[in-house]
Design an enzyme around this catalytic site. Structure first.
Site, PDB file in Angstrom:
ATOM      1  N   CYS A   2      -2.510  -8.560  10.726  1.00 11.10           N
ATOM      2  CA  CYS A   2      -1.791  -9.570  11.495  1.00 11.10           C
ATOM      3  C   CYS A   2      -2.751 -10.277  12.441  1.00 11.10           C
ATOM      4  CB  CYS A   2      -0.650  -9.004  12.337  1.00 11.10           C
ATOM      5  SG  CYS A   2       0.500  -7.981  11.434  1.00 11.10           S
ATOM      6  N   ARG A  27      -5.919 -12.923   8.284  1.00 17.21           N
ATOM      7  CA  ARG A  27      -5.557 -11.564   8.705  1.00 17.21           C
ATOM      8  C   ARG A  27      -4.200 -11.126   8.151  1.00 17.21           C
ATOM      9  NH1 ARG A  27      -8.674  -9.781  12.646  1.00 17.21           N
ATOM     10  NH2 ARG A  27      -7.118  -8.230  13.184  1.00 17.21           N
ATOM     11  N   TRP A  75       1.067  -9.417   8.366  1.00 17.42           N
ATOM     12  CA  TRP A  75       0.839  -8.670   7.131  1.00 17.42           C
ATOM     13  C   TRP A  75       1.696  -7.422   7.290  1.00 17.42           C
ATOM     14  CZ3 TRP A  75      -1.094  -3.864   5.594  1.00 17.42           C
ATOM     15  CH2 TRP A  75      -1.483  -3.753   4.246  1.00 17.42           C
ATOM     16  N   ASN A 101      -0.195  -6.677  16.793  1.00 18.94           N
ATOM     17  CA  ASN A 101      -0.987  -6.373  15.599  1.00 18.94           C
ATOM     18  C   ASN A 101      -1.331  -4.892  15.656  1.00 18.94           C
ATOM     19  OD1 ASN A 101      -2.948  -6.205  13.570  1.00 18.94           O
ATOM     20  ND2 ASN A 101      -4.555  -6.981  14.899  1.00 18.94           N
ATOM     21  N   GLY A 102      -0.823  -4.123  14.703  1.00 20.91           N
ATOM     22  CA  GLY A 102      -1.115  -2.686  14.720  1.00 20.91           C
ATOM     23  C   GLY A 102       0.101  -1.904  14.268  1.00 20.91           C
ATOM     24  N   GLU A 488     -17.919  -4.907  -8.475  1.00 23.46           N
ATOM     25  CA  GLU A 488     -17.611  -6.028  -7.589  1.00 23.46           C
ATOM     26  C   GLU A 488     -17.072  -7.225  -8.395  1.00 23.46           C
ATOM     27  OE1 GLU A 488     -17.123  -6.466  -4.592  1.00 23.46           O
ATOM     28  OE2 GLU A 488     -17.423  -8.589  -4.196  1.00 23.46           O
ATOM     29  N   LYS A 492     -13.409  -8.911  -7.821  1.00 20.89           N
ATOM     30  CA  LYS A 492     -13.190 -10.340  -7.534  1.00 20.89           C
ATOM     31  C   LYS A 492     -12.111 -10.906  -8.446  1.00 20.89           C
ATOM     32  CE  LYS A 492     -14.506 -10.664  -4.414  1.00 20.89           C
ATOM     33  NZ  LYS A 492     -15.168  -9.658  -3.681  1.00 20.89           N
ATOM     34  N   GLU A 495      -8.641  -9.488  -7.492  1.00 21.17           N
ATOM     35  CA  GLU A 495      -8.153  -9.955  -6.185  1.00 21.17           C
ATOM     36  C   GLU A 495      -7.534 -11.345  -6.249  1.00 21.17           C
ATOM     37  OE1 GLU A 495     -10.845  -8.283  -2.548  1.00 21.17           O
ATOM     38  OE2 GLU A 495     -11.897  -9.544  -3.976  1.00 21.17           O
ATOM     39  N   HIS A 511     -17.060   6.645 -23.358  1.00 20.38           N
ATOM     40  CA  HIS A 511     -16.228   7.806 -23.009  1.00 20.38           C
ATOM     41  C   HIS A 511     -14.805   7.389 -22.633  1.00 20.38           C
ATOM     42  CE1 HIS A 511     -19.725  10.338 -23.269  1.00 20.38           C
ATOM     43  NE2 HIS A 511     -20.377   9.521 -22.460  1.00 20.38           N
TER      44      HIS A 511
HETATM   45  C1  G6P Z   1     -10.210  -5.962   2.759  1.00 21.10           C
HETATM   46  C2  G6P Z   1     -10.779  -7.276   2.283  1.00 21.10           C
HETATM   47  C3  G6P Z   1     -12.015  -7.031   1.434  1.00 21.10           C
HETATM   48  C4  G6P Z   1     -13.023  -6.203   2.211  1.00 21.10           C
HETATM   49  C5  G6P Z   1     -12.415  -4.903   2.722  1.00 21.10           C
HETATM   50  C6  G6P Z   1     -13.326  -4.210   3.714  1.00 21.10           C
HETATM   51  O1  G6P Z   1      -9.674  -5.280   1.683  1.00 21.10           O
HETATM   52  O2  G6P Z   1      -9.809  -8.001   1.549  1.00 21.10           O
HETATM   53  O3  G6P Z   1     -12.598  -8.268   1.068  1.00 21.10           O
HETATM   54  O4  G6P Z   1     -14.116  -5.926   1.397  1.00 21.10           O
HETATM   55  O5  G6P Z   1     -11.193  -5.172   3.430  1.00 21.10           O
HETATM   56  O6  G6P Z   1     -13.456  -5.020   4.833  1.00 21.10           O
HETATM   57  P1  G6P Z   1     -14.673  -4.976   5.830  1.00 21.10           P
HETATM   58  O7  G6P Z   1     -14.361  -6.049   6.837  1.00 21.10           O
HETATM   59  O8  G6P Z   1     -14.690  -3.616   6.442  1.00 21.10           O
HETATM   60  O9  G6P Z   1     -15.910  -5.264   5.072  1.00 21.10           O
END
Ligand code: G6P
Length: 615
Positions: A2, A27, A75, A101-102, A488, A492, A495, A511
């Protein structure tokens, strides 16, 4: 997660808070709301959806006058995203209004107690419990709002960054933080409150980042006092001068932040080593490392903790550290590490990697390691973030603000900074010859240009994206340094396009995942020269004999893979351990174009958030 924003001062508050929310949408973006005191009454509007939805609704519903306002972009944690669960939340009397936020973890017993005392609740949120708790304390103890907030927070367990005000006393906002970030912009007789400094960049460059366990009452025409929540002691706040500028947080002509950030990588990588590496003189200077070099030299092992993309950068770093500095490295998901009673030695060095510097699990892992006496080093992008302050030492990536939720330039700059550290450590431990050290430094120095060259394949990649955009599954394979890149690349695609994708070490394919391969299955194989090239070529043969569609990421001028693959995307040649900095680029572009073609929200993918400040 948030995002929270607030303003109190002499300007019209609404546009400041609204634009602030737009900048903080990374956020969280499942609902949003604003409360404004217009001089006579407290007005509010909130809705499920994005900040633009709020804007339309709010401007049709209420007047936007007034010089005090708070806003929230959500969020969801407690309660589904809907209008009622959106913030702000109000106390039963309607006097107090809060954004949060929290997570208040003990909200259930608190709620029950308040219910027993006659309070009722509209929403499913923990936040509505908190604002009523504050009201209850205020009435019971007959104290001012600041004191009531303090007493109430001392009864809570959990994490928060909050802003709360009283419509009957609309000349002050009370703010507090524990575990979620909160910045206060200090202007002339005005204050800005936000989860990060981006909402107030055009108004003031002076910011105070509250530390965990601190609160403040911000009032117009009065100096702000910062206190410790638990014992009321006064704290002398540090006013930081912000280096960020507005241009950095705007799209600058690109359709999406993600594309802008992909294209920023040559500069971002250069900024990461600028002033730290003198390639021609064979020198690396990094205060965070040099001042603590004994800790690194004497480390029995290096533990790396991170989440998401940062965890992938950690995996690349594992290969790089072991190769160069010959020190054992273990890479852990912070969320697993923190809860599995890990064995941590005083002589371990823990490196925490985090773009935002706010990820709750990574923060918890750091605290655990500190309790065990380990030396903790942070690799963060956001300057002044919680993790950068909690660690014993650290190195910023200096990638500039990353707004697209799918991380791109943070990843390559994290690898860059970690490579610098590994090189410095290798040198100090005598594990690398002077000539090799020079060679690595010169090569790293040339990487920004090579990344720029890799970016010139964009149109070719867009055409490949058009062929595979309707795939239901996709496999990414790599070996050695490029195994984490395969992970990675798959992340991507998942996501932002919501296509199921899996990253695998190329040799492990036989495997299990090989069973998935048929003529419908695109397989992206990272097959750069050197390293395990021949082995990967054999893996490609195995895919081809099962009719899989092969997209090879190859070294410029490659012939063997070109003869086998359906498509190849070339990257310039480099030293093997630096290939991830180049092979990542086409994978970022491939997922970007597929997501755009599928009409997905590239910068704000569903269910995700950039900064994960909840467990
Ligand atoms: C979230 C984001 C990712 C990020 C991860 C870790 O899931 O969507 O893109 O890699 O958090 O975030 P950080 O800020 O700790 O790298």
């Amino acid at each position: 997660m948030c995002g929270i924003v607030g303003y109190i001062g002499h300007r019209k508050a609404y546009p400041i808070v609204l634009n602030g929310l737009k900048r903080l949408e990374y956020r969280g973006y499942d609902s949003a709301g604003i409360a404004i005191y217009d001089g006579k009454e407290l007005k509010f509007s909130k809705t499920k959806g994005k900040v633009v939805d709020l804007e339309k609704k709010l401007e049709a519903e209420i007047s936007t006058e007034g010089t005090i306002a708070i806003g929230h972009t959500r969020w969801a944690t407690h309660g589904v995203p809907n209008d009622i669960n959106s913030h702000p939340h109000f106390s039963n009397s309607g006097d107090l209004v809060i954004i949060h936020n929290g997570i208040i973890e003990n909200y259930e017993p608190l709620k029950q107690e308040l219910k027993n005392r006659g309070y009722s609740f509209q929403s499913d949120t923990d936040t509505e419990v908190l604002v009523n708790l504050i009201e209850d304390v205020k009435k019971k103890e007959k104290v001012k709002l600041g004191k009531a907030v303090q007493i109430a927070l001392n009864q809570t367990i959990g994490a928060y960054a909050i802003a709360v005000f009283d419509r009957k006393k609309p000349n002050e906002i009370v703010v507090a933080r524990l575990g979620s970030p909160l910045a206060i912009g200090v202007g002339e007789n005005e204050y800005f409150i936000a989860s990060d400094a981006s909402p107030f960049l055009e108004y003031t460059k002076n910011a105070i980042y509250l530390e965990d366990g601190e609160m403040a009452v911000v009032r117009t025409h009065k100096d702000m006092k910062v206190r410790k929540i638990h014992d009321d002691s006064l704290v002398d706040p540090y006013v930081q001068e912000l280096q960020m500028n507005l241009e950095q947080i705007e799209k600058g002509g690109y359709d999406h932040f993600m594309l802008k950030e992909i294209y920023e990588q040559p500069d971002a990588i250069r900024d990461t080593f600028r002033g730290r590496m003198l390639a021609d003189q064979g020198i690396i200077k990094m205060a965070g490392i040099d001042d603590h070099i004994d800790k690194f030299i004497n480390a029995k092992r290096i533990l790396i903790v991170a989440c998401g993309t940062s965890w992938h950068a950690g995996l690349v770093a594992e290969y790089v550290f072991e190769e160069l500095a010959r020190v054992p490295v273990e890479v852990e998901y912070a969320s697993e590490f923190r809860y599995r009673n890990p064995v941590i030695d005083k002589e371990d060095v823990l490196i925490a990697i985090s773009q935002s510097g706010e990820t709750a699990d990574t923060m918890a892992a750091i605290k655990l390691a500190k309790e065990s006496g380990a030396f903790v080093f942070g690799v963060c992008n956001v300057v002044g973030s919680s993790i950068s302050r909690e660690t014993h030492a650290g190195a910023y990536t200096h990638a500039g603000p990353e707004i697209g939720v799918a991380s791109t330039k943070a990843f390559t700059t994290q690898i860059t900074v970690l490579t610098l550290i590994a090189l410095q450590l290798a040198k100090k431990k005598g594990k690398i010859s002077t000539s090799d050290f020079y060679t690595y430094l010169r090569e790293l120095d040339s990487i920004p240009e090579k990344v720029a060259e890799a970016l010139t394949s964009n149109e070719h990649i867009e055409k490949i994206a058009a062929i595979y955009k309707d795939a239901k599954n996709c496999l990414y394979l790599g070996r050695g340094f490029n195994f984490p890149v395969a992970l990675e690349g798959a992340l991507k695609l998942k996501e932002i396009s919501y296509i199921h994708a899996e990253g695998y070490p190329a040799a492990e394919m036989k495997h299990g995942p090989i069973a998935l391969i048929d003529e419908q299955m695109p397989v992206v194989v990272i097959a750069t020269k050197k390293g395990h090239y021949e082995k990967v070529v054999s893996n490609i043969q195995e895919i081809k004999s099962r009719s899989g569609k092969i997209i090879g990421i190859v070294t410029k001028g490659d012939v063997d893979v070109k003869n086998l693959a359906d498509h190849v995307i070339e990257v310039p040649e480099t030293i093997e351990l630096m290939t991830p900095l180049l092979t990542t680029i086409p994978l970022q572009l491939l997922s970007y174009h597929i997501a755009v073609m599928l009409d997905k929200n590239v910068d704000q993918p569903r269910n995700l958030a950039k900064s994960v400040t909840v467990e």
